[in-house]
Scaffold this motif. Structure first.
Motif, PDB file in Angstrom:
ATOM      1  N   ARG A  44       0.827  -1.210   0.000  1.00 51.98           N
ATOM      2  CA  ARG A  44       0.000   0.000   0.000  1.00 51.98           C
ATOM      3  C   ARG A  44       0.866   1.267   0.000  1.00 51.98           C
ATOM      4  O   ARG A  44       0.549   2.239  -0.671  1.00 51.98           O
ATOM      5  N   LYS A  45       1.965   1.233   0.742  1.00 53.34           N
ATOM      6  CA  LYS A  45       2.846   2.399   0.786  1.00 53.34           C
ATOM      7  C   LYS A  45       3.458   2.661  -0.582  1.00 53.34           C
ATOM      8  O   LYS A  45       3.570   3.816  -1.014  1.00 53.34           O
TER       9      LYS A  45
ATOM     10  N   LEU B 175       3.702   6.039  -5.453  1.00 51.76           N
ATOM     11  CA  LEU B 175       3.720   6.168  -6.916  1.00 51.76           C
ATOM     12  C   LEU B 175       2.585   7.051  -7.415  1.00 51.76           C
ATOM     13  O   LEU B 175       2.774   7.887  -8.307  1.00 51.76           O
ATOM     14  N   LYS B 176       1.403   6.882  -6.854  1.00 53.04           N
ATOM     15  CA  LYS B 176       0.282   7.707  -7.275  1.00 53.04           C
ATOM     16  C   LYS B 176       0.503   9.177  -6.937  1.00 53.04           C
ATOM     17  O   LYS B 176       0.019  10.069  -7.651  1.00 53.04           O
ATOM     18  N   ALA B 177       1.256   9.424  -5.877  1.00 50.74           N
ATOM     19  CA  ALA B 177       1.557  10.809  -5.518  1.00 50.74           C
ATOM     20  C   ALA B 177       2.476  11.469  -6.537  1.00 50.74           C
ATOM     21  O   ALA B 177       2.487  12.698  -6.681  1.00 50.74           O
ATOM     22  N   LEU B 178       3.236  10.663  -7.283  1.00 52.42           N
ATOM     23  CA  LEU B 178       4.152  11.201  -8.286  1.00 52.42           C
ATOM     24  C   LEU B 178       3.461  11.477  -9.619  1.00 52.42           C
ATOM     25  O   LEU B 178       4.001  12.214 -10.445  1.00 52.42           O
ATOM     26  N   GLY B 179       2.298  10.879  -9.834  1.00 53.28           N
ATOM     27  CA  GLY B 179       1.586  11.101 -11.096  1.00 53.28           C
ATOM     28  C   GLY B 179       0.692   9.936 -11.432  1.00 53.28           C
ATOM     29  O   GLY B 179       0.873   8.820 -10.933  1.00 53.28           O
ATOM     30  N   GLU B 180      -0.281  10.180 -12.290  1.00 50.96           N
ATOM     31  CA  GLU B 180      -1.273   9.166 -12.619  1.00 50.96           C
ATOM     32  C   GLU B 180      -0.668   7.967 -13.334  1.00 50.96           C
ATOM     33  O   GLU B 180      -1.118   6.833 -13.164  1.00 50.96           O
TER      34      GLU B 180
ATOM     35  N   GLU C  49       2.485   6.911 -13.082  1.00 47.08           N
ATOM     36  CA  GLU C  49       3.701   6.391 -12.461  1.00 47.08           C
ATOM     37  C   GLU C  49       3.581   4.929 -12.072  1.00 47.08           C
ATOM     38  O   GLU C  49       4.561   4.189 -12.114  1.00 47.08           O
ATOM     39  N   LEU C  50       2.384   4.471 -11.691  1.00 52.53           N
ATOM     40  CA  LEU C  50       2.226   3.074 -11.308  1.00 52.53           C
ATOM     41  C   LEU C  50       2.485   2.159 -12.506  1.00 52.53           C
ATOM     42  O   LEU C  50       3.169   1.140 -12.383  1.00 52.53           O
ATOM     43  N   GLU C  51       1.951   2.535 -13.673  1.00 52.56           N
ATOM     44  CA  GLU C  51       2.189   1.739 -14.875  1.00 52.56           C
ATOM     45  C   GLU C  51       3.660   1.797 -15.278  1.00 52.56           C
ATOM     46  O   GLU C  51       4.244   0.786 -15.686  1.00 52.56           O
ATOM     47  N   ARG C  52       4.251   2.981 -15.154  1.00 54.91           N
ATOM     48  CA  ARG C  52       5.664   3.119 -15.511  1.00 54.91           C
ATOM     49  C   ARG C  52       6.537   2.282 -14.567  1.00 54.91           C
ATOM     50  O   ARG C  52       7.482   1.620 -15.006  1.00 54.91           O
ATOM     51  N   ALA C  53       6.201   2.312 -13.298  1.00 50.29           N
ATOM     52  CA  ALA C  53       6.969   1.532 -12.330  1.00 50.29           C
ATOM     53  C   ALA C  53       6.809   0.041 -12.571  1.00 50.29           C
ATOM     54  O   ALA C  53       7.754  -0.735 -12.387  1.00 50.29           O
TER      55      ALA C  53
ATOM     56  N   PHE D 262      11.660   4.155  -4.618  1.00 47.76           N
ATOM     57  CA  PHE D 262      12.271   5.474  -4.639  1.00 47.76           C
ATOM     58  C   PHE D 262      12.475   5.887  -6.099  1.00 47.76           C
ATOM     59  O   PHE D 262      13.073   5.133  -6.883  1.00 47.76           O
ATOM     60  N   ALA D 263      11.970   7.045  -6.452  1.00 48.86           N
ATOM     61  CA  ALA D 263      12.222   7.584  -7.792  1.00 48.86           C
ATOM     62  C   ALA D 263      13.678   8.001  -7.876  1.00 48.86           C
ATOM     63  O   ALA D 263      14.169   8.757  -7.024  1.00 48.86           O
TER      64      ALA D 263
END
Length: 396
Positions: A230-231, A236-241, A243-247, A279-280
């Motif tokens: 969950r964390k 990731l969602k806080a970095l952008g919509e 970002e989860l797919e990119r990660a 971590f980005a």
């Protein structure tokens, strides 16, 4: 990615789930019967015959004693030397069924006895009852028994040593072996106790079993539902919509310099524990190797390694690493993929980071700009050449 991380978390917590479940089951098997006995509540001791008392959890009115047949003594020692002795439990011989059974009848009934273990906190009242009992046997006046105590406990079998004291007590009262066998029960009521221990202890152990079982269920549900990720998802969602797919794509192609540590083109994943951190790479501000020597009797017996990583928000993270080689590999990967990061340790860098973060940030931006201007110099900034404030990569 998330499904793989869920499976990894489940695999890591499963030993704990098994241990907690087994411990809970063991406690419930051992203490559960006593808890059931306590829930059912005590029966009235005065209503039982001598053949019915075995193992019963009873409540009785203690108002008459035929005497103390044994006393348990607690010895306190200091440096192996006895400093004090204190009476902790008195064992009284009391009537099975209470006094009324024997005096309110025209029948010739043999007096029947059982033991009663009275702990020290009841000694004051027991002393009064003992004195009243002496008066009663002189006059047989029921008015002598003006003090009583309502007690609750389970009937337990006497151990060999206690049984010897019990028999010796009735031998002195001229009881024959047959009379002792027929009229003196080899059981005693242990006040405030159940079979497995004090009532409070039994209830505590049962409560602990329930807590352990609930913890096991909680860990299992959390692992199955992705709670340990969950964390990661939130970060990731806080970095952008997107970002989860990119990660997710980054995770699949990431290298793994150490077990549980994965580094992709954009993210660093810490999967070494039950929870997963991400971590980005563009937010990595400073990272260096930490090496701690563990000593015993002045000699180093083991060494633990980790990467100390700071992000742009100045938060510190520690990544456990198996060896110096793994540390070097991760620092090298980070230095290639984080153009704005500073890598390596020195006291000057430490002071700059903690006391003049603006200057530290300026140093990072300067380094990033130089790399962007001249890609050919990228290798010059991977390793000691990238750190103008120091070259020691270790925090010893």
């Amino acid at each position: 990615m998330l499904q793989k991380l869920k499976s990894a978390s489940l695999k890591k917590v499963m030993p704990w789930i098994i241990v907690l479940s087994v411990a809970a089951a063991g406690l419930l098997i051992y203490f559960g019967p006593d808890f059931i006995t306590w829930v059912k509540g005590p029966v009235t001791f005065e209503d039982l015959s001598i053949d019915e008392i075995e193992g019963q959890y009873v409540t009785m009115t203690f108002e008459l004693t035929f005497g103390t047949y044994a006393t348990e003594v607690t010895t306190t020692t200091r440096n192996g030397v006895k400093v004090s002795e204190t009476d902790s439990i008195q064992y009284h011989a009391v009537l099975v069924g209470g006094l009324d059974r024997y005096i309110n009848t025209d029948e010739d009934i043999y007096w029947e006895f059982v033991g009663l273990a009275v702990p020290s906190r009841y000694f004051d009242t027991a002393k009064i009852i003992d004195g009243n009992s002496d008066d009663f046997f002189e006059t047989y006046d029921l008015r002598s028994l003006d003090t009583s105590m309502q007690v609750t406990g389970q009937l337990l079998p006497m151990e060999d040593e206690m049984l010897r004291h019990y028999r010796a007590f009735f031998d002195e009262a001229d009881y024959t072996a047959e009379e002792f066998r027929n009229h003196c029960s080899p059981y005693y009521i242990k006040i405030d106790h159940l079979k497995r221990g004090h009532v409070d202890f039994v209830l505590t152990m049962n409560a602990l079993a329930v807590i352990l079982f609930l913890m096991a269920i909680y860990m299992l549900i959390k692992a199955l539902t992705g709670g340990y990720q969950r964390k990661l998802v939130k970060a990731l969602k806080a970095l952008g919509e997107m970002e989860l797919e990119r990660a997710d794509a980054d995770y699949e192609t990431a290298s793994e310099p150490a077990k549980g540590i994965r580094i992709g083109r954009s993210y660093l994943f810490d999967c070494s524990g039950t929870k997963t951190d991400v971590f980005a790479l563009r937010q990595v501000a400073w990272a260096y190797t930490s090496r701690v020597n563990h000593q015993q009797y002045g000699r180093t017996v083991s060494t633990s390694y980790s990467i100390i990583l700071y992000t742009e928000d100045k938060k510190q993270h520690s990544l456990a690493m198996p060896s110096q080689t793994a540390c070097d590999q991760l620092i090298e990967d980070l230095s290639r993929k984080c153009p704005a990061g500073i890598f390596g340790y020195s006291d000057q860098l430490r002071d700059l980071f903690h006391k003049n973060y603006d200057e530290f940030t300026r140093l990072r931006r300067q380094k990033e700009a130089e790399i962007n201007q001249t890609q050919g110099f990228a290798n010059a900034f991977s390793g000691q050449g990238q750190n103008p404030y120091g070259s020691d990569p270790y925090n010893v």
